[in-house]
Every structure is written in structure tokens, then in C-alpha cells.
Design an enzyme around this catalytic site. Structure first.
Site, PDB file in Angstrom:
ATOM      1  N   CYS A 268      -0.383   7.371   2.168  1.00 49.41           N
ATOM      2  CA  CYS A 268      -0.966   6.469   1.167  1.00 49.41           C
ATOM      3  C   CYS A 268      -0.781   4.977   1.473  1.00 49.41           C
ATOM      4  O   CYS A 268       0.335   4.489   1.607  1.00 49.41           O
ATOM      5  CB  CYS A 268      -0.332   6.779  -0.195  1.00 49.41           C
ATOM      6  SG  CYS A 268      -0.993   5.788  -1.526  1.00 49.41           S
ATOM      7  N   LEU A 269      -1.897   4.279   1.496  1.00 52.53           N
ATOM      8  CA  LEU A 269      -1.869   2.825   1.689  1.00 52.53           C
ATOM      9  C   LEU A 269      -1.318   2.128   0.444  1.00 52.53           C
ATOM     10  O   LEU A 269      -0.712   1.065   0.538  1.00 52.53           O
ATOM     11  CB  LEU A 269      -3.306   2.341   1.949  1.00 52.53           C
ATOM     12  CG  LEU A 269      -3.545   0.848   1.936  1.00 52.53           C
ATOM     13  CD1 LEU A 269      -2.969   0.201   3.190  1.00 52.53           C
ATOM     14  CD2 LEU A 269      -5.044   0.543   1.858  1.00 52.53           C
ATOM     15  N   GLY A 270      -1.526   2.742  -0.717  1.00 52.77           N
ATOM     16  CA  GLY A 270      -1.177   2.078  -1.970  1.00 52.77           C
ATOM     17  C   GLY A 270       0.173   2.495  -2.531  1.00 52.77           C
ATOM     18  O   GLY A 270       0.447   2.261  -3.720  1.00 52.77           O
TER      19      GLY A 270
ATOM     20  N   ARG B  84     -14.229  14.374 -11.996  1.00 51.51           N
ATOM     21  CA  ARG B  84     -14.504  15.521 -12.887  1.00 51.51           C
ATOM     22  C   ARG B  84     -15.900  15.394 -13.508  1.00 51.51           C
ATOM     23  O   ARG B  84     -16.038  15.134 -14.715  1.00 51.51           O
ATOM     24  CB  ARG B  84     -13.404  15.677 -13.947  1.00 51.51           C
ATOM     25  CG  ARG B  84     -12.875  14.409 -14.570  1.00 51.51           C
ATOM     26  CD  ARG B  84     -11.674  14.665 -15.462  1.00 51.51           C
ATOM     27  NE  ARG B  84     -10.476  14.878 -14.698  1.00 51.51           N
ATOM     28  CZ  ARG B  84      -9.720  13.913 -14.173  1.00 51.51           C
ATOM     29  NH1 ARG B  84     -10.062  12.666 -14.339  1.00 51.51           N
ATOM     30  NH2 ARG B  84      -8.629  14.206 -13.490  1.00 51.51           N
TER      31      ARG B  84
ATOM     32  N   ASP C  72      -6.976   7.638 -10.667  1.00 52.56           N
ATOM     33  CA  ASP C  72      -6.529   8.929 -11.193  1.00 52.56           C
ATOM     34  C   ASP C  72      -5.134   9.305 -10.726  1.00 52.56           C
ATOM     35  O   ASP C  72      -4.388   9.973 -11.439  1.00 52.56           O
ATOM     36  CB  ASP C  72      -7.495  10.024 -10.704  1.00 52.56           C
ATOM     37  CG  ASP C  72      -8.112  10.762 -11.866  1.00 52.56           C
ATOM     38  OD1 ASP C  72      -8.544  10.074 -12.797  1.00 52.56           O
ATOM     39  OD2 ASP C  72      -8.129  11.997 -11.838  1.00 52.56           O
ATOM     40  N   THR C  73      -4.778   8.902  -9.511  1.00 51.64           N
ATOM     41  CA  THR C  73      -3.469   9.270  -8.958  1.00 51.64           C
ATOM     42  C   THR C  73      -2.335   8.680  -9.792  1.00 51.64           C
ATOM     43  O   THR C  73      -1.361   9.369 -10.100  1.00 51.64           O
ATOM     44  CB  THR C  73      -3.345   8.756  -7.521  1.00 51.64           C
ATOM     45  OG1 THR C  73      -3.698   7.376  -7.507  1.00 51.64           O
ATOM     46  CG2 THR C  73      -4.240   9.523  -6.567  1.00 51.64           C
TER      47      THR C  73
HETATM   48  C1  HEM Z   1       1.235   7.661  -7.556  1.00 56.83           C
HETATM   49  C2  HEM Z   1       0.022   7.334  -7.165  1.00 56.83           C
HETATM   50  C3  HEM Z   1      -0.562   7.773  -5.853  1.00 56.83           C
HETATM   51  C4  HEM Z   1      -0.428   8.961  -5.209  1.00 56.83           C
HETATM   52  C5  HEM Z   1       0.380  10.173  -5.660  1.00 56.83           C
HETATM   53  C6  HEM Z   1      -1.220   8.864  -3.997  1.00 56.83           C
HETATM   54  C7  HEM Z   1      -1.336   9.876  -3.068  1.00 56.83           C
HETATM   55  C8  HEM Z   1      -1.990   9.748  -1.868  1.00 56.83           C
HETATM   56  C9  HEM Z   1      -2.064  10.791  -0.879  1.00 56.83           C
HETATM   57  C10 HEM Z   1      -1.470  12.179  -1.022  1.00 56.83           C
HETATM   58  C11 HEM Z   1      -2.768  10.294   0.179  1.00 56.83           C
HETATM   59  C12 HEM Z   1      -3.056  11.018   1.492  1.00 56.83           C
HETATM   60  C13 HEM Z   1      -4.488  11.510   1.551  1.00 56.83           C
HETATM   61  C14 HEM Z   1      -4.744  12.373   2.769  1.00 56.83           C
HETATM   62  O1  HEM Z   1      -3.898  12.507   3.635  1.00 56.83           O
HETATM   63  O2  HEM Z   1      -5.851  12.958   2.832  1.00 56.83           O
HETATM   64  C15 HEM Z   1      -3.172   8.957  -0.157  1.00 56.83           C
HETATM   65  C16 HEM Z   1      -3.916   8.127   0.656  1.00 56.83           C
HETATM   66  C17 HEM Z   1      -4.399   6.900   0.268  1.00 56.83           C
HETATM   67  N1  HEM Z   1      -4.097   6.231  -0.898  1.00 56.83           N
HETATM   68 FE1  HEM Z   1      -2.858   6.865  -2.350  1.00 56.83          FE
HETATM   69  N2  HEM Z   1      -1.821   7.637  -3.941  1.00 56.83           N
HETATM   70  C18 HEM Z   1      -1.431   6.932  -5.044  1.00 56.83           C
HETATM   71  C19 HEM Z   1      -1.825   5.641  -5.372  1.00 56.83           C
HETATM   72  C20 HEM Z   1      -2.662   4.853  -4.636  1.00 56.83           C
HETATM   73  C21 HEM Z   1      -3.095   3.525  -5.014  1.00 56.83           C
HETATM   74  C22 HEM Z   1      -2.673   2.769  -6.282  1.00 56.83           C
HETATM   75  C23 HEM Z   1      -3.964   3.108  -4.064  1.00 56.83           C
HETATM   76  C24 HEM Z   1      -4.695   1.797  -4.077  1.00 56.83           C
HETATM   77  C25 HEM Z   1      -4.644   0.945  -3.208  1.00 56.83           C
HETATM   78  C26 HEM Z   1      -4.040   4.148  -3.049  1.00 56.83           C
HETATM   79  C27 HEM Z   1      -4.785   4.084  -1.911  1.00 56.83           C
HETATM   80  C28 HEM Z   1      -4.799   5.041  -0.914  1.00 56.83           C
HETATM   81  C29 HEM Z   1      -5.579   4.927   0.312  1.00 56.83           C
HETATM   82  C30 HEM Z   1      -6.490   3.790   0.692  1.00 56.83           C
HETATM   83  C31 HEM Z   1      -5.326   6.096   1.050  1.00 56.83           C
HETATM   84  C32 HEM Z   1      -5.915   6.472   2.408  1.00 56.83           C
HETATM   85  C33 HEM Z   1      -4.997   5.994   3.504  1.00 56.83           C
HETATM   86  C34 HEM Z   1      -5.507   6.313   4.892  1.00 56.83           C
HETATM   87  O3  HEM Z   1      -6.404   7.137   5.044  1.00 56.83           O
HETATM   88  O4  HEM Z   1      -5.005   5.704   5.855  1.00 56.83           O
HETATM   89  N3  HEM Z   1      -3.248   5.184  -3.439  1.00 56.83           N
HETATM   90  N4  HEM Z   1      -2.674   8.633  -1.402  1.00 56.83           N
END
Ligand code: HEM
Length: 413
Positions: free
Chosen positions: A365-367, A187, A258-259
Site C-alpha cells: 500500500c502506497l497510502g 458495490r 472504502d479501505t
Molecule cells: C487502512 C486502510 C488501507 C488498507 C487496509 C489498504 C490496503 C491495501 C492493500 C492490501 C494493497 C495491496 C493491493 C495489491 O497488492 O493488489 C494496497 C495498495 C494500494 N493502496 Fe492501500 N490501503 C489502505 C489505505 C490506502 C489509502 C488511504 C490510500 C490513498 C493514498 C491507498 C492507496 C493505495 C495504492 C495507490 C495502492 C497500490 C500500490 C501499488 O500498486 O504500488 N491505500 N492497499
């Protein structure tokens, strides 16, 4: 009607009392997305768009975008990365190289996930739980005797940044700096002499500086932290270079902070306004995982994810040209009545809950395990100390539109 009244009026069953006809007729997706009441209760907009214009072409001047609302079409996009790419052009977020693994298409994407997945497995995440619990307890203890706090600023924002600093092996005193950096991308605040893009580019450059310094240090002097883990991992003879590790770290700034903040805000806001459902959790804390999954589904804090088409195609009967930006509306898919039984009801007893709050397909999501652990720990520690709470009188909750953070989540107890 205030946002919290709007929410409260939907009762403890999600949206079953709300009338989608309020926004029906000829819905304008962009106008609705800019409406604060709709940001608080986007499920109404989702339904209106699915009914009236499920594959919506939106003209944003310089670029045109297609928004996809139905579960079936959302799945089609997420599962076909050859047509719907997430390469760098899909979204500009101050990066100078593609973010890893999000902006990498197949086949290279798989080699990065092969290295990264084991580092974020449930087993690895479990090792972080005690420390995360101590951090959460510490933040909550600071406000518990006050009888009021802005939950977003006191808990939801600092917690994931502190966990992130622990992952990187950096001092916790840098939390405020990290929060400012991710805000500068997500933002950006334009000033008299700087546009949003200028602020984003400057912040991006600073994030690279910070990460390059830490990665160079870990190359020289490996520690017991994630960055050192990335640098030393090898799968099928492939190792990550220091630049790869910087590009992963940059994505984590945006994907991991932020997520979690937005998810905590949405969950606590819902539970504050629906005391009967909150009581189910307080009476039986073992239901916490079901509560988390159902609120991730219903609230979908990350409302949509971008793609760009690699060739001319067709979706839901609509032709789409190569090079079109697609906004994949996960929140709408997560409440689509064609897929969900009672999708607009919040039901902690839902038996099957294959929501798309973490995305779907190869970029899922990886995380997610780390995120779920952080959410569970905060909900447990919070409700143990503060089982009864509500939104402070007179507060109109201010949900941001894309990532549903609530910067004025003022609670009283
Ligand atoms: C409740 C919390 C979270 C939500 C709702 C969330 C949601 C998402 C979503 C919707 C995607 C898909 C993106 C896409 O398809 O364009 C994503 C991908 C990803 N998230 Fe999360 N996320 C969260 C927490 C985290 C955390 C804590 C990490 C830290 C490691 C993380 C790391 C990633 C990574 C690295 C990707 C990309 C995976 C790939 O491209 O193979 N996320 N996340």
C-alpha cells in the site's frame, strides 16, 4: 447466533474459544464467504481452508479462480509479480486504462512509485494531521450528545472521503457525491434495466469526467494540493502526464476510501464488543499504534487481493495454468498458525507484527502512512469523548464479505 454474539463469544482473546470444527469437514469457500456469520468472523473460515484445501480451485462459471490461504503461499505470490501479475485483467473495476500504480507490472511500476512514494511519506502525511483531526472532531461532536449513532455512516464513511477531497483541493460539500461514486464501483446496485457491470461502467465514466476536469484545471492553475504535486514531480527525467494523474486519482477513489472506512468499522466493532481490551486503550492512549496494528492484522479489512498468472506455474504442489485469476487471501495469512504465535488471539502486546493488511511485495500500500494517521486520529478523538460504548441491542452486524465494511454499526453509549 447473532453476529455480535458470535464475536462476543470469542471473548477478549480473539478466537481462542471458537471451534474450527464448526466449519470443518469439506469446506466450500464460496458458500462460506456468502455466510453472514462467516463474514463477521472470517478467521474460522481461513483456518478451515488452510487445513483442508490451502490452494483452492473455485469454478465461477465464466471464470475459474484459485484462492490461496497459507502465509507461505501468499508471500510467494506477492513477491513474484513476473508470474503473478496485477495487470488490468486481474480485476475489472470500470477502468478504461490500467490503474496506476496497481495495474502496472515491473519494470514500469518502479518509476511511478519513485514519484509517488515521497508524496506519501510520513513527513508529508504529518502535514495533514491537524486538518484531519479537526475533521474527525467535527464529525464526532455532531453525535456525541446523542448517546447513539451508526458509526459507519456518521464517522467511518465521511472521514476518508473528506480527507480525499482535501488532498484533491476540492470543496468538502462534494463528499456525498464521492461516496456515491466509489460505491457505484465497489458495490454497484443493479436495477431492472442495468446490470452490475452497466452501473460500474457508468460510474467509471463519471469518475473519469470528474478527475479529467480537476486535472485540466490544475494544469492551467496549479494549487498547493496533491494533484498539482503529481503534475509537477519529476524523477530521473520522468514526469507524470495528465492522463497518468487521472489514472492515479481513479485508483485512489477505490484504494483510499472504502479501505479506511472498513478498517475503522472493524476496529470500533471489535472494541465495542471487547470492553476489557478497549479499556487498555482508554487507560493508556499511547498504545493506540499497537492497537491499530493488531486489529489490522486480526481483522484484515481488505481480505484478499487479485492477481493473474502470466505463465503456467505451481503453488503449494498444485499446478496452475497461465491466465488463472488468483485471490490472495491476506486475512488468512494474517492468522496462519504456521507463521503467527497465537494468530487467533488479539494481543496488543505483540512484539513483532509483520502483518499483510497493507499487502506485501512491490504493490504494498502506497497510502499506509496516510491510512494509519487517519485511523489513529479517529481512535484518539473518539475514545477521548466516548470511552464506553457497545453495539445497540438487537443489531445483527452486517459485514460485507470482501472489504469488511459494516453498514449498520449502531453504537450506544
Ligand atoms: C487502512 C486502510 C488501507 C488498507 C487496509 C489498504 C490496503 C491495501 C492493500 C492490501 C494493497 C495491496 C493491493 C495489491 O497488492 O493488489 C494496497 C495498495 C494500494 N493502496 Fe492501500 N490501503 C489502505 C489505505 C490506502 C489509502 C488511504 C490510500 C490513498 C493514498 C491507498 C492507496 C493505495 C495504492 C495507490 C495502492 C497500490 C500500490 C501499488 O500498486 O504500488 N491505500 N492497499
Amino acid at each position: 447466533m447473532s453476529d455480535n454474539e458470535a464475536k462476543t463469544e470469542t471473548g477478549n482473546q480473539g478466537l481462542s474459544d471458537a471451534d474450527p470444527a464448526d466449519v470443518d469437514g469439506s469446506p466450500d469457500a464460496l458458500a462460506m464467504m456468502g455466510d453472514p456469520a462467516m463474514a463477521a468472523c472470517p478467521q474460522l473460515m481461513y483456518k478451515a481452508m488452510r487445513d483442508a484445501d490451502p490452494v483452492t480451485n473455485v469454478d465461477l462459471g465464466e471464470i475459474s479462480m484459485t484462492m490461496v490461504w497459507r502465509h507461505e503461499d501468499v508471500i510467494e505470490v506477492l513477491r513474484n509479480p513476473e508470474v503473478y501479475s496485477s495487470r488490468e485483467e486481474a480485476v475489472e473495476i470500470g477502468q478504461k486504462r490500467p490503474l496506476i500504480p496497481l495495474q502496472i507490472d515491473p519494470p514500469d511500476h518502479a518509476k511511478f512509485r519513485k514519484i509517488l512514494d515521497p508524496l506519501f511519506s510520513p513527513k508529508k502525511v504529518a502535514l495533514l494531521e491537524d486538518r484531519t483531526r479537526a475533521l474527525a472532531a467535527d464529525l464526532i461532536e455532531k453525535v456525541v450528545d446523542d448517546g447513539t449513532c451508526n458509526f459507519d455512516k456518521a464517522i467511518a464513511e465521511p472521514l476518508p472521503s473528506t480527507v480525499f477531497l482535501e488532498l484533491l483541493g476540492l470543496p468538502l460539500e462534494r463528499a456525498a457525491e464521492f461516496i456515491a461514486l466509489k460505491d457505484g464501483i465497489i458495490r454497484p446496485q443493479a436495477t431492472a434495466d442495468k446490470t452490475d457491470t452497466d452501473v460500474r461502467d457508468e460510474t467509471g465514466a463519471r469518475i473519469y469526467e470528474v478527475l479529467e476536469a480537476v486535472v485540466a484545471e490544475r494544469v492551467e492553475n496549479p494549487q498547493d494540493d496533491f494533484l498539482s504535486g503529481f503534475l509537477s514531480s519529476e524523477v530521473d527525467g520522468h514526469r507524470l502526464t495528465p492522463d497518468d494523474v487521472v489514472d492515479i486519482g481513479y485508483l485512489f477513489f477505490l484504494a483510499g476510501l472504502d479501505t479506511v472506512t472498513a478498517s475503522l468499522d472493524c476496529m470500533i466493532s471489535f472494541l465495542a464488543q471487547n470492553p476489557e481490551q478497549r479499556q487498555q486503550l482508554v487507560d493508556d492512549p499511547s498504545r493506540v499504534n499497537a492497537v491499530i496494528e493488531e486489529l489490522l492484522r486480526f481483522e484484515t479489512p481488505v481480505t484478499g487481493v487479485p492477481r493473474i498468472t502470466s505463465r503456467d506455474t505451481e503453488l503449494g504442489g498444485c499446478p496452475i495454468k497461465a491466465g488463472t485469476t488468483i485471490m490472495v487471501m491476506l486475512g488468512s495469512a494474517n492468522t496462519d498458525e504456521e507463521f503467527w504465535d497465537g494468530g487467533d488471539d488479539v494481543d496488543f502486546d505483540r512484539e513483532v507484527n509483520k502483518h499483510l493488511a497493507f499487502g506485501g511485495g512491490l504493490h504494498r500500500c502506497l497510502g499506509s502512512h496516510l491510512a494509519r494517521m487517519e485511523l489513529r486520529v479517529v481512535l484518539e478523538e473518539w475514545h477521548r469523548r466516548v470511552p464506553n460504548y457497545s453495539i445497540a441491542d438487537g443489531v445483527e452486524l452486517n459485514y460485507s464479505a470482501g472489504l469488511r465494511q459494516i453498514d449498520n454499526l449502531q453504537l450506544v453509549w
